[in-house]
Design a protein around this motif. Structure first.
Motif, mmCIF file in Angstrom:
data_model
loop_
_atom_site.group_PDB
_atom_site.id
_atom_site.type_symbol
_atom_site.label_atom_id
_atom_site.label_comp_id
_atom_site.label_asym_id
_atom_site.label_seq_id
_atom_site.Cartn_x
_atom_site.Cartn_y
_atom_site.Cartn_z
ATOM 1 N N SER A 113 0.801 -1.222 0.000
ATOM 2 C CA SER A 113 0.000 0.000 0.000
ATOM 3 C C SER A 113 0.831 1.268 0.000
ATOM 4 C CB SER A 113 -0.951 0.011 1.205
ATOM 5 O OG SER A 113 -0.229 -0.061 2.422
ATOM 6 N N ASP A 114 2.151 1.160 0.305
ATOM 7 C CA ASP A 114 3.017 2.343 0.251
ATOM 8 C C ASP A 114 3.417 2.682 -1.176
ATOM 9 O OD1 ASP A 114 4.879 0.384 -0.383
ATOM 10 O OD2 ASP A 114 6.167 0.744 1.361
ATOM 11 N N ASP A 115 2.981 1.884 -2.141
ATOM 12 C CA ASP A 115 3.252 2.078 -3.572
ATOM 13 C C ASP A 115 4.748 1.982 -3.895
ATOM 14 O OD1 ASP A 115 2.135 2.269 -6.078
ATOM 15 O OD2 ASP A 115 2.160 4.458 -6.159
ATOM 16 N N THR A 116 5.483 1.246 -3.083
ATOM 17 C CA THR A 116 6.928 1.124 -3.287
ATOM 18 C C THR A 116 7.437 -0.296 -3.110
ATOM 19 O OG1 THR A 116 7.296 3.405 -2.532
ATOM 20 C CG2 THR A 116 9.200 1.913 -2.479
ATOM 21 N N HIS A 117 7.113 -0.919 -1.974
ATOM 22 C CA HIS A 117 7.753 -2.184 -1.606
ATOM 23 C C HIS A 117 6.954 -3.404 -2.073
ATOM 24 C CE1 HIS A 117 9.606 0.740 1.177
ATOM 25 N NE2 HIS A 117 10.682 0.001 0.937
ATOM 26 N N PRO A 118 7.664 -4.488 -2.431
ATOM 27 C CA PRO A 118 6.987 -5.684 -2.942
ATOM 28 C C PRO A 118 6.088 -6.354 -1.905
ATOM 29 C CG PRO A 118 9.326 -5.713 -3.500
ATOM 30 C CD PRO A 118 9.131 -4.602 -2.520
ATOM 31 N N THR A 119 5.024 -6.939 -2.374
ATOM 32 C CA THR A 119 4.143 -7.741 -1.529
ATOM 33 C C THR A 119 4.794 -9.082 -1.233
ATOM 34 O OG1 THR A 119 3.012 -8.500 -3.538
ATOM 35 C CG2 THR A 119 1.996 -6.689 -2.314
ATOM 36 N N TYR A 120 4.300 -9.739 -0.185
ATOM 37 C CA TYR A 120 4.850 -11.029 0.221
ATOM 38 C C TYR A 120 3.744 -11.851 0.849
ATOM 39 C CZ TYR A 120 4.785 -8.915 4.885
ATOM 40 O OH TYR A 120 4.382 -8.309 6.056
ATOM 41 N N THR A 121 4.025 -13.121 1.059
ATOM 42 C CA THR A 121 3.083 -13.990 1.747
ATOM 43 C C THR A 121 3.782 -14.689 2.903
ATOM 44 O OG1 THR A 121 1.519 -15.844 1.474
ATOM 45 C CG2 THR A 121 3.574 -15.970 0.223
ATOM 46 N N GLY A 122 3.017 -15.035 3.916
ATOM 47 C CA GLY A 122 3.580 -15.745 5.056
ATOM 48 C C GLY A 122 3.887 -14.842 6.232
#
Length: 358
Positions: A299-308
Motif C-alpha cells: 500500500s506504500d506504492d513502493t515495496h513488494p508484496t509477500y506472503t507468510g
C-alpha cells in the motif's frame, strides 16, 4: 533500554517523515535457514541491499520472512537437497554508497564464509526515489541534475560492489547476482511537474521524465553484470510486463522487456520507453493472463508484496531462525505462488540462475 533511545527516534522518523523517509535508514538483518528433511549439509546465500531485499513491510521491528533472497534459498534447498541459510544484510532507506560501504564492505565476512555458494545484491532504489522527490519539489525551471547524479552514483557503486564481491567472496561461490529496479509509483507519476522545461517553457510529465532515467540505470546494472561475471535479475521486466502477449508481437510482455546481453544502451532505452511502452503496466496490477492479475506492490506504492509470516528485523535486532521449507519440490521450477506476490516473483527470478550442484 536507554542505549536504544536514539535508535528508536531514528527508526520512528523512518515511518513518520513520509516522502523524506528514503533519507533515513533502518538496519534490518535476518538469517533464516531452510531446514530440509533428511539432510544436515548446509550452504549459504548472502544478500546485501536496502529495503527491497530486507522485506520491508512498514514496520520498524519486523520484516517479511520470505523476502526474495529467502524465496531463492527455498528453491536452492530443493535443487541441492540441502539446508540453505539465507543471510540478509540490509539497511532500509540506504542509498547505493551506504549499501556498498556499510553492508557489502563492512560486512564482507558473511560472503567469505566457506559455506557461501550464492552472493546477491540490490541497490540504487533510494537514490532514484530521492532524486524523484527532489525533482517533484522543483519550481521555476526544471533541473535534471538530480536525476543525473542518481544515475552516476548508482553506476559508481554498482561497479564497485561487483569488483569488491569478485575480490572478496569465498572462492567456492557458484553464483553472483544483481537485481535491478522495478518502477514504484508508475501510474501515480503520470502527472505534470510544477517546474517547467528550460527549452519549451512547459511543465513536463513526470512519468516521461523518470522512465528514461530508470531505463538507463537498469541497463547499466545488467550490462555491468555481463562484463563482471554476474547474472542480472531483471525485476523491471518481471514486474512491469504482463505474463501474456498483450500487443500481439509474438512475445510474452515480461520476456520482451528483458535486457538482452550485448545490446546497446540506446537500443534498450528505446525499447523500454518507446517500442514496448504500451505494454508497461503499474505493478499494483500485474497481469498473469488477460483476465487475472495480482498486486505486486504494498500500500506504500513502493515495496513488494509477500506472503507468510514476519520475523523480528529492525529496532530490536534481527532474527536468526530455522524452519521447514514451505514446498519440498517445484513443478517446472516454480512454486504455486511464484507469480502472485512481488517477493515471490523476484525470488523465483533469482532462482532461474541457480546452478545444478553446490
Amino acid at each position: 533500554m536507554t542505549t536504544r533511545f536514539p535508535q528508536f527516534l531514528a527508526a520512528l522518523a523512518l515511518l513518520t517523515l513520509g516522502a523524506q523517509a528514503s533519507a533515513n535508514t533502518l538496519t534490518q538483518n535476518v538469517s533464516w535457514t531452510i531446514d530440509r528433511p533428511n539432510t544436515s549439509t548446509k550452504y549459504r546465500v548472502v544478500a546485501y541491499g536496502d529495503s527491497i531485499y530486507a522485506g520491508y513491510n512498514g514496520s520498524i521491528t519486523s520484516a517479511a520472512k520470505y523476502s526474495a533472497p529467502t524465496v531463492d534459498a527455498e528453491y536452492l534447498s530443493a535443487l541441492w537437497n540441502a539446508d540453505i541459510e539465507s543471510v540478509r544484510r540490509t539497511k532500509s532507506g540506504a542509498i547505493a554508497s551506504d549499501v556498498y560501504n556499510n553492508k557489502i564492505v563492512a560486512e564482507r565476512s558473511y560472503m567469505q564464509d566457506s559455506s557461501t555458494r550464492v552472493v546477491t545484491f540490490e541497490m540504487c532504489g533510494n537514490d532514484g526515489l530521492q532524486a524523484r522527490t527532489a525533482f517533484k519539489g522543483q519550481s521555476g525551471t526544471c533541473d535534471d541534475s538530480v536525476l543525473t547524479a542518481a544515475e552516476n552514483n548508482c553506476k559508481t557503486y554498482v561497479a564497485a560492489a561487483m569488483d569488491y564481491i569478485n575480490a572478496n567472496a569465498y572462492a567456492g561461490v557458484k553464483l553472483k547476482v544483481i537485481s535491478n529496479l522495478h518502477y514504484p509509483g508508475y501510474a501515480a507519476d503520470n502527472v505534470q511537474s510544477s517546474c517547467k522545461d528550460p527549452n519549451t517553457g512547459k511543465t513536463v510529465n513526470m512519468q516521461e521524465k523518470f522512465l528514461p532515467s530508470l531505463a538507463r540505470i537498469n541497463f547499466m546494472m545488467c550490462d555491468t553484470a555481463r562484463q563482471k561475471g554476474f547474472k542480472c535479475t531483471d525485476n523491471f521486466a518481471q514486474y512491469m510486463g504482463a505474463d501474456y502477449d498483450s500487443n500481439g508481437d509474438g512475445q510474452i510482455d515480461s520476456d520482451a522487456l528483458r535486457y538482452v546481453a550485448g545490446e546497446t544502451q540506446a537500443s534498450y532505452v528505446t525499447r523500454i520507453t518507446t517500442t514496448l511502452r504500451s505494454t508497461l503496466r503499474d505493478a499494483n496490477t500485474h497481469f498473469v493472463s488477460s483476465s487475472s492479475s495480482y498486486d505486486y506492490i504494498q500500500s506504500d506504492d513502493t515495496h513488494p508484496t509477500y506472503t507468510g509470516a514476519t520475523v523480528t528485523a529492525g529496532l530490536f535486532g534481527g532474527t536468526t531462525g530455522t524452519g521447514a521449507p514451505r514446498y519440498t519440490s517445484f513443478s517446472g521450477g516454480k512454486s504455486p505462488v511464484w507469480n502472485q506476490y512481488g517477493h515471490e516473483r523476484m525470488g523465483w527470478a533469482v532462482s532461474t540462475y541457480n546452478v545444478a550442484t553446490p
